[in-house]
Design an enzyme around this catalytic site. Sequence first.
Site, PDB file in Angstrom:
ATOM      1  N   SER A   8       0.829  -1.222   0.000  1.00  0.00           N
ATOM      2  CA  SER A   8       0.000   0.000   0.000  1.00  0.00           C
ATOM      3  C   SER A   8       0.852   1.256   0.000  1.00  0.00           C
ATOM      4  O   SER A   8       1.923   1.294   0.587  1.00  0.00           O
ATOM      5  CB  SER A   8      -0.881   0.041   1.241  1.00  0.00           C
ATOM      6  OG  SER A   8      -1.899  -0.899   1.152  1.00  0.00           O
ATOM      7  N   SER A  63       2.104  -3.158   8.743  1.00  0.00           N
ATOM      8  CA  SER A  63       2.096  -3.697  10.111  1.00  0.00           C
ATOM      9  C   SER A  63       3.462  -4.275  10.418  1.00  0.00           C
ATOM     10  O   SER A  63       4.015  -5.031   9.623  1.00  0.00           O
ATOM     11  CB  SER A  63       1.066  -4.823  10.242  1.00  0.00           C
ATOM     12  OG  SER A  63      -0.193  -4.362   9.843  1.00  0.00           O
ATOM     13  N   GLU A 119      -4.137 -12.658   1.896  1.00  0.00           N
ATOM     14  CA  GLU A 119      -4.573 -11.617   2.826  1.00  0.00           C
ATOM     15  C   GLU A 119      -6.078 -11.667   3.040  1.00  0.00           C
ATOM     16  O   GLU A 119      -6.569 -11.584   4.145  1.00  0.00           O
ATOM     17  CB  GLU A 119      -4.186 -10.220   2.317  1.00  0.00           C
ATOM     18  CG  GLU A 119      -4.630  -9.120   3.293  1.00  0.00           C
ATOM     19  CD  GLU A 119      -4.270  -7.709   2.829  1.00  0.00           C
ATOM     20  OE1 GLU A 119      -4.083  -7.523   1.620  1.00  0.00           O
ATOM     21  OE2 GLU A 119      -4.199  -6.824   3.689  1.00  0.00           O
ATOM     22  N   GLU A 125     -16.855  -0.316   0.538  1.00  0.00           N
ATOM     23  CA  GLU A 125     -17.258  -0.154  -0.863  1.00  0.00           C
ATOM     24  C   GLU A 125     -16.542  -1.180  -1.756  1.00  0.00           C
ATOM     25  O   GLU A 125     -17.163  -1.801  -2.624  1.00  0.00           O
ATOM     26  CB  GLU A 125     -16.948   1.276  -1.329  1.00  0.00           C
ATOM     27  CG  GLU A 125     -17.810   2.365  -0.672  1.00  0.00           C
ATOM     28  CD  GLU A 125     -17.428   2.705   0.774  1.00  0.00           C
ATOM     29  OE1 GLU A 125     -16.281   2.410   1.179  1.00  0.00           O
ATOM     30  OE2 GLU A 125     -18.284   3.251   1.499  1.00  0.00           O
TER      31      GLU A 125
END
Lengths: 411, 411, 370, 370
Positions: free
Chosen positions: A134, A166, A249, A378
């Site tokens: 990300s 993380s 994931e 969403e």
Amino acid sequence: MDFNDSPEEAAFRAEVREWLDKNAEKKTDTNTNWRAGLDDAEAMAKAKAWQAKRADARFAQITWPEEWGGRGGTPIQTVIYGQEESQYLAPRGYFEIGLGMCIPTMMAYATPEQNARFVQPALRGEEIWCQLFSEPSAGSDVAGLRTKAVRDGDDWVINGQKVWTSGAHYSDFGILLTRTNPDVPKHKGLTMFFLDMKSPGVECRPIKQMSGDANFNEVFFTDVRIPDSQRLSDEGNGWKVALTTLMNERLAVGDASGPDIEELMELARNTESETGGPVIKDMDVRQKIADWYVQGQGLKYTKFRTLTALSKGQTPGPEASISKVVSAPRLQDLTSFALDLMDQSGVQMDRELTGENMQFMASNFWAPGLRIAGGTDEILRNIIAERVLGLPGDVRVDKDVAYKDLPKGTS
Amino acid sequence: MDFNDSPEEAAFRAEVREWLDKNAEKKTDTNTNWRAGLDDAEAMAKAKAWQAKRADARFAQITWPEEWGGRGGTPIQTVIYGQEESQYLAPRGYFEIGLGMCIPTMMAYATPEQNARFVQPALRGEEIWCQLFSEPSAGSDVAGLRTKAVRDGDDWVINGQKVWTSGAHYSDFGILLTRTNPDVPKHKGLTMFFLDMKSPGVECRPIKQMSGDANFNEVFFTDVRIPDSQRLSDEGNGWKVALTTLMNERLAVGDASGPDIEELMELARNTESETGGPVIKDMDVRQKIADWYVQGQGLKYTKFRTLTALSKGQTPGPEASISKVVSAPRLQDLTSFALDLMDQSGVQMDRELTGENMQFMASNFWAPGLRIAGGTDEILRNIIAERVLGLPGDVRVDKDVAYKDLPKGTS
Amino acid sequence: MNFDFSDEQKMLRDQARSFLEDKCTSQTVRTILEGDEPYDKELWAGIAEMGFLGAAIPEEFGGLGLGHLELCVIAEEVGRVVAPVPFSSSVYLATEALLAAGSDSQKSAWLPKLAAGEAIGTFAVAEGNKPATAKNVNASFDGSSLTGTKVAVPDGDVADVAIVAAKSAKGTALVLVDLNGPGVSRRNLRTVDPTRSYAELTFEGAPAELIGDDGEGWSLKERVFDRAAVLMAFEQVGGSQSALEMAKEYAMGRIAFGRSIASFQAIKHKLADMYIKTELARSNAYYGAWALSTDAPELPVAAAGARVAAIEAYGFAAQENVQAHGGIGFTWEADCHLHYRRARNLNLALGSGRVWKDALVTRLEQRNAA
Amino acid sequence: MNFDFSDEQKMLRDQARSFLEDKCTSQTVRTILEGDEPYDKELWAGIAEMGFLGAAIPEEFGGLGLGHLELCVIAEEVGRVVAPVPFSSSVYLATEALLAAGSDSQKSAWLPKLAAGEAIGTFAVAEGNKPATAKNVNASFDGSSLTGTKVAVPDGDVADVAIVAAKSAKGTALVLVDLNGPGVSRRNLRTVDPTRSYAELTFEGAPAELIGDDGEGWSLKERVFDRAAVLMAFEQVGGSQSALEMAKEYAMGRIAFGRSIASFQAIKHKLADMYIKTELARSNAYYGAWALSTDAPELPVAAAGARVAAIEAYGFAAQENVQAHGGIGFTWEADCHLHYRRARNLNLALGSGRVWKDALVTRLEQRNAA
């Protein structure tokens, strides 16, 4: 239809229980925590020791083949192990991303020599891995990432920023998705690497969340050099590699944890209504408790259906996909309602005055993040619509456009 | 901030009241209906007579210029007239589409001779007009319509089907949007006409709605001939003409009518709860009444804000756009909840047993249509997002494709 | 029909907006959020200087002598910028109580100071974890002094004067207490919104004087809260509008899948819903403003309606603003949580939506019965 | 862990599906909706012949002697096709009451006929516009005959036998009445769902016999309703799934703005929500099925949970299926209203969601207290 183990499952459960009894301390009540009284370094050391023990007993990654330290077991055995272990003071929380996502990606794309070097230390908790995908400008649209890798001799030079990582600050290694070619459509210009997190130019900073806590990191890359030998799969094939990782994931993203029906009923029993008597007598409270109860039960028994499929050796059906999209908004609604029930005292976050009710405030500040992390409400509805129901995808304007020509926008 | 008329408005209101007192019968209570006891033909005759009277007094279309039978008045005068007239037994319901949508379109695009011929009879209620745009395959996407108009000498030959046409069966004339060129993008191949609804080949059939009622028609066109002189604006310019008409429709689409807070409170006072006592004592009922009450009040005072803008000679702001998107789902939710309150008796639609409560069942079958007619919930949110908030439109894949090459799909 | 603010009132709004946008940026709010100061003293002084604190206070008591409509437009702007100042406590509550029931000497003593921002006022009715009802009033008033505890009192740590609900010989009384006097101790509280202060106030024989009639304290409290509910509704509408604008601005500029996320229906419809709720709240607030400014008998219903709609709008807008921002929205660095915190604070401050909805229906029933 | 139906049960489901899809098209439903026949007699005979009516009835009483899990899979299929037959009244209510509390002679007298579809059964507890509580029971039983009125009784116009809640010397009793006997009159009722019948039953000294213990009628009624709630939940899940599939199929084929409307997020997310609610209902129903089939002490909680979730799912799916269809969805010609009507019917038939939610929380409280 029953809740019993099959004979094979029962035998495995007995084996697990026996081993745990010998090797771990049983919880005296459900609220005891393995971390109690430990500082970060002590907790880490304890977790590493436990992980080594689990690995040696081949309980660390049960479904992995025996050659990699697993036992070639079934997913349901992993679930059974988890159910049993949760009744003991067994450390958790450092190795899941590495073993669940990074190492399987390594196994699929790294060289035999690299795997011989990295798999065992990861399995035994000696080395911790993180996942660097990300970016500030690439959240739901991961493939839109900007972090650049430029070839320089036998190395690649990395510049850019990752976010929501993380465990980056205590990780030893990471897998890193980069853009190596901006002149082709975005999915086609990506390349995956693994790297040593201690490499010069890697800097981790904690991200302070809206609650004030910091559970994630952002990671900055400034002229970080990665040898080409640490490239996973071909240049330009990064998206395909990333999909392997992300697939894992999605299965790992769990439920929202936080105060639930019991805690809400407890609050409602102990909260006086305007007309006297506990608010649990009020019909609006009862209607909401019932709604959230059946949602929670629905998720629980949906998981049981998934386990059943696993138990029969089937691939779980699409029903697993609804967990987070239901539980995250549910947690936000339930805790918001709890604050409302507390009326004017719902603003207080004062340990002395608020006591156990603090959990509702804390979760009310955590829930907004749950609705976003690991797929927003969403995006998850898109996924259900497209992958479960088979509806067509949205119109894609970015499929055939070179990355460099795409609009960029706000980070 | 006050609810009072300006001096000019007060004077106009007095004039209206004086005229109504002389010319109409005042309602004795709010539930009396001008149609009571009349059959369709009698009701129509009464409505036509009243329309002629209104027109002669220049109260029929107050904002129209004097030359067309109006008084060059203001929109707020129209509102004031409506407020006053609603207290009398004055017929309504036949001429609004013609005078509000069709004739303004005629005035903008028909020849002076045609307007000389048609405007007065429409204004006086002698001729009724309808609007023929929607089709089975073109609802939200009106410009995707299929009804063909093919040039043949001095005529055009029409084949196709329109739907959701209010009043088609008693209309004398209509304005009709057709496709005259399938080889250009869809918005560019449309042409508008007006036609005599008694033309050979025009057939009206009532559409039975899910409630069993039939308030609309579908209209079939089989080789209907329309002289080219009845074309409104140029060939291919139909979409621009239609936008004139639709702009007026959006203003005309009103609130959901049906049982509201008073009726719900009445029901809740008269419905016994499981624990005895009326259910209005139950907190869930009170919370919902309050929610719907403030929604209703919000719409009411939003309308007052619009009237204020009109009263000041301003164009109403975007606030007017929220009315239907709030009130239609509200009616569905409110009536569904009413059925729930009635518990097992909520299934009954038996006049004798159910009495006044029938209104909740009837509206529960009408509300789904309200959420669709005149712009679905979804389209209205698009409109608010794009026209009010200025967000970008969705990706359009049909802009530059010839109509004939577009996918067609289910009607 | 003139259901809008006047041109003069709109001019005042513009003036308030440009002043507050200039003096109260999100950094101003963060300084209070993250620091030890209970409120922004410079901003407070500036607001006082602009005359906003005394907008509805008569000139004879040091105010501008405007009306409540003027105060409404100011409140909306205070809400837009999430101002970290004790505006609502001092203006909507203490000032309104004094205006409604203060004796001439009480007004003379306090209103000029409140108008000038030299004193901060508040109103103490919350009863810890118990509902704030007449029955639960904990403090007691013996005719000249007050004993008992009030928690949580908004801005109780910094207020100079408080109107306090107390048990008295005749039932419930409101009493006025100089918080800088003897017998008063305070303890700061942590809350969901550290940009505004709350405290526990303990009174041990603190000198106190009756405000309004003895025994009529609770109905006076309700009158004051109705007035405050309308004013706070404007503050909430301002916050709601601001959260909507933040969400819109972010969504317009954020690109995913090659296009602005504002072009996706999931985001468009979310913003449309924020807009709808904000407009419904605004219209209810306007009706409340009319009732407040004309002292209309409709005020109890109008105020409850304004409050219920404002809670719905601000709660939703603040929450979905985070969601529209995605990952960044959940960080401390983004300003979304300023609204998230403030919405929770304002939505509970005068009593929860749940309690006000119940009260609204009670008032509708009373109106129907009348 | 085996939280699924067995292969045999799934085979039965497939069999039921292919039979019902073949014999009960939407035209079958419409014939009953628009005509004068109270139910589809041919379909009823076919269902009986397949053994579905007696799936849970022991072989000694003429049933298939399967279990309730088998009945659950059949019920789901009955719901999918909106079958216009008195299945729920005869099977979930009358048969379950007889199985739970009938004497041997009552079972022998009625179960074989119910299993064969030669008799239709029902259960009469509704009390007109009053809530169906023990207190409100209107009919009275004198030990041998019944007097009073029940309204609305599902399939009361066509039933041959009814279990009726009545006041008795010992409190509340359930009694069994042959509706073709003397002292019984019936009046058909119009309802929101004319594909299923309702009637007002009036008893004037109708011969009646006790079923179960006198004085224990209301707790027996609750037991039967819990069992029926699970079975009906499967019917609702079937309806919900069917409405979702209708919406999906229409949306995929419908083009607007040059693309399938199923590619618009507003529609995709609506369908995703229908799916989510249906799956949550399905999982709750499964838990109910387990509790029902094992006579577990969890049944009261599990049944209430199954009913609440099923009501939520079917109500939403039926309603939003209309919306997803747009204009055509609102016509008589489209099949959307078949589900819209049936959802309202089933969602109220055993008592509203509101009442069941209240009961669910009561049961949770009792469980916690135990």
